[in-house]
Design a protein around this motif. Structure first.
Motif, PDB file in Angstrom:
ATOM      1  N   SER A 183       2.583   0.081   2.825  1.00 45.11           N
ATOM      2  CA  SER A 183       3.828   0.780   2.546  1.00 45.11           C
ATOM      3  C   SER A 183       3.606   2.220   2.116  1.00 45.11           C
ATOM      4  O   SER A 183       4.542   2.910   1.747  1.00 45.11           O
ATOM      5  CB  SER A 183       4.611   0.048   1.446  1.00 45.11           C
ATOM      6  N   CYS A 184       2.366   2.670   2.200  1.00 49.51           N
ATOM      7  CA  CYS A 184       2.037   4.000   1.689  1.00 49.51           C
ATOM      8  C   CYS A 184       2.315   5.071   2.739  1.00 49.51           C
ATOM      9  O   CYS A 184       2.090   4.868   3.923  1.00 49.51           O
ATOM     10  CB  CYS A 184       0.565   4.020   1.303  1.00 49.51           C
ATOM     11  N   TYR A 185       2.825   6.233   2.291  1.00 49.75           N
ATOM     12  CA  TYR A 185       3.051   7.339   3.223  1.00 49.75           C
ATOM     13  C   TYR A 185       1.790   8.173   3.451  1.00 49.75           C
ATOM     14  O   TYR A 185       1.723   8.956   4.384  1.00 49.75           O
ATOM     15  CB  TYR A 185       4.130   8.280   2.673  1.00 49.75           C
ATOM     16  N   LEU A 186       0.822   8.016   2.568  1.00 52.54           N
ATOM     17  CA  LEU A 186      -0.318   8.933   2.609  1.00 52.54           C
ATOM     18  C   LEU A 186      -1.566   8.262   3.178  1.00 52.54           C
ATOM     19  O   LEU A 186      -2.056   8.616   4.223  1.00 52.54           O
ATOM     20  CB  LEU A 186      -0.593   9.476   1.208  1.00 52.54           C
ATOM     21  N   GLY A 188      -4.027   4.300   2.534  1.00 52.58           N
ATOM     22  CA  GLY A 188      -3.890   2.933   2.037  1.00 52.58           C
ATOM     23  C   GLY A 188      -3.613   2.792   0.548  1.00 52.58           C
ATOM     24  O   GLY A 188      -4.542   2.724  -0.261  1.00 52.58           O
ATOM     25  N   GLY A 189      -2.341   2.718   0.170  1.00 54.20           N
ATOM     26  CA  GLY A 189      -1.981   2.393  -1.205  1.00 54.20           C
ATOM     27  C   GLY A 189      -2.362   3.434  -2.237  1.00 54.20           C
ATOM     28  O   GLY A 189      -3.089   3.150  -3.195  1.00 54.20           O
ATOM     29  N   CYS A 190      -1.855   4.661  -2.089  1.00 55.39           N
ATOM     30  CA  CYS A 190      -2.202   5.742  -3.032  1.00 55.39           C
ATOM     31  C   CYS A 190      -1.631   5.473  -4.419  1.00 55.39           C
ATOM     32  O   CYS A 190      -2.148   5.956  -5.418  1.00 55.39           O
ATOM     33  CB  CYS A 190      -1.702   7.087  -2.506  1.00 55.39           C
ATOM     34  N   GLY A 191      -0.537   4.677  -4.477  1.00 51.47           N
ATOM     35  CA  GLY A 191       0.060   4.355  -5.765  1.00 51.47           C
ATOM     36  C   GLY A 191       0.971   5.443  -6.307  1.00 51.47           C
ATOM     37  O   GLY A 191       1.557   5.282  -7.373  1.00 51.47           O
ATOM     38  N   GLU A 192       1.100   6.554  -5.599  1.00 53.28           N
ATOM     39  CA  GLU A 192       1.858   7.695  -6.128  1.00 53.28           C
ATOM     40  C   GLU A 192       3.029   8.128  -5.262  1.00 53.28           C
ATOM     41  O   GLU A 192       3.929   8.802  -5.733  1.00 53.28           O
ATOM     42  CB  GLU A 192       0.919   8.894  -6.296  1.00 53.28           C
ATOM     43  N   CYS A 193       3.013   7.777  -3.979  1.00 50.81           N
ATOM     44  CA  CYS A 193       4.067   8.271  -3.089  1.00 50.81           C
ATOM     45  C   CYS A 193       5.332   7.411  -3.258  1.00 50.81           C
ATOM     46  O   CYS A 193       5.282   6.335  -3.861  1.00 50.81           O
ATOM     47  CB  CYS A 193       3.579   8.266  -1.642  1.00 50.81           C
ATOM     48  N   ALA A 195       6.925   5.475  -1.278  1.00 52.66           N
ATOM     49  CA  ALA A 195       6.833   4.129  -0.703  1.00 52.66           C
ATOM     50  C   ALA A 195       6.013   3.200  -1.586  1.00 52.66           C
ATOM     51  O   ALA A 195       6.359   2.028  -1.772  1.00 52.66           O
ATOM     52  CB  ALA A 195       6.240   4.205   0.701  1.00 52.66           C
ATOM     53  N   CYS A 196       4.912   3.711  -2.124  1.00 47.65           N
ATOM     54  CA  CYS A 196       4.092   2.893  -3.032  1.00 47.65           C
ATOM     55  C   CYS A 196       4.899   2.521  -4.271  1.00 47.65           C
ATOM     56  O   CYS A 196       4.826   1.401  -4.770  1.00 47.65           O
ATOM     57  CB  CYS A 196       2.827   3.647  -3.442  1.00 47.65           C
ATOM     58  N   PHE A 197       5.679   3.485  -4.770  1.00 42.81           N
ATOM     59  CA  PHE A 197       6.485   3.264  -5.968  1.00 42.81           C
ATOM     60  C   PHE A 197       7.497   2.136  -5.738  1.00 42.81           C
ATOM     61  O   PHE A 197       7.622   1.201  -6.536  1.00 42.81           O
ATOM     62  CB  PHE A 197       7.203   4.576  -6.326  1.00 42.81           C
TER      63      PHE A 197
HETATM   64 ZN   LIG Z   1       1.281   5.752  -1.344  1.00 39.16          ZN
END
Ligand SMILES: [Zn+2]
Length: 206
Positions: A183-186, A188-193, A195-197
């Motif tokens: 679900s990450c825009y950047l 694999g799973g940046c946790g900050e974008c 989508a991750c949120f």
């Molecule tokens: Zn992300």
């Protein structure tokens, strides 16, 4: 007889727009359940998205569900979106507007319809959910308008569902959010974008 052959071909085939994310993964699983997976053709657009896992996870999910998968190049769309200053979201924001790609749904649905026509499919399914509907090109009225322009059915079966509903339904379908979707825009799973949120909220919220 020519017409009959075409009608017979059209009867069962379904196209699903698959992004690699949770929503379209559920739309695909539901479609595969409703018809023979062998009649389901998922397509994933390569528009130069930063998260290349969208493509690899999409292909792997289709193998898991037993349906067809095609990658469709749309580099020009990605370049136009970037030139418009869109789709260049970086970390540190949970504002979904920051990642909006204008006219994305019109372009993607149009390509889906063209793909459906090319294989004789009768429907195109999108994984639009209720929280997408703040965007002018994602509400029910928008898709109703598009539907008036084509005989191929445009399906949005998740349009009243929340992200938490999606997370619950995916588990019921045996789809693992962490390994079967991205679900990450950047990357694999940046946790900050954004989508991750939203994905983290959905997982925590049920
Ligand atoms: Zn992300």
């Amino acid at each position: 007889m020519l017409g009959l052959g075409r009608l017979a071909r059209k009867r069962n085939k379904a196209v699903v727009l698959l992004s690699g994310g949770m929503d379209s993964a559920l739309a695909l699983a539901m479609t595969c359940k409703a018809v023979n997976p062998q009649c389901v053709h998922a397509i994933t657009f390569d528009y130069g998205q930063l998260n290349r896992e969208e493509l690899t996870r999409s292909e792997a999910l289709c193998a898991k569900l037993g349906c067809h998968w095609s990658q469709v190049p749309l580099e020009a769309f990605g370049l136009m979106a970037a030139r418009a200053g869109c789709g260049t979201v970086r970390g540190g924001t949970n504002d979904p507007h920051a990642s909006m790609l204008p006219h994305k749904n019109m372009v993607f649905v149009s390509m889906g319809l063209a793909f459906a026509e090319s294989i004789g499919a009768e429907s195109v399914t999108l994984g639009v959910i209720s929280t997408d509907c703040f965007m002018w090109d994602a509400g029910k009225g928008y898709f109703d308008t598009l539907q008036r322009l084509t005989a191929i059915e445009i399906r949005t079966p998740l349009i009243t569902m929340s992200k938490a509903d999606i997370a619950r339904a995916l588990e019921q379908e045996g789809i693992v959010i962490e390994s079967d979707t991205t679900s990450c825009y950047l990357h694999g799973g940046c946790g900050e974008c954004p989508a991750c949120f939203v994905a983290a909220q959905a997982r925590d919220g049920w």
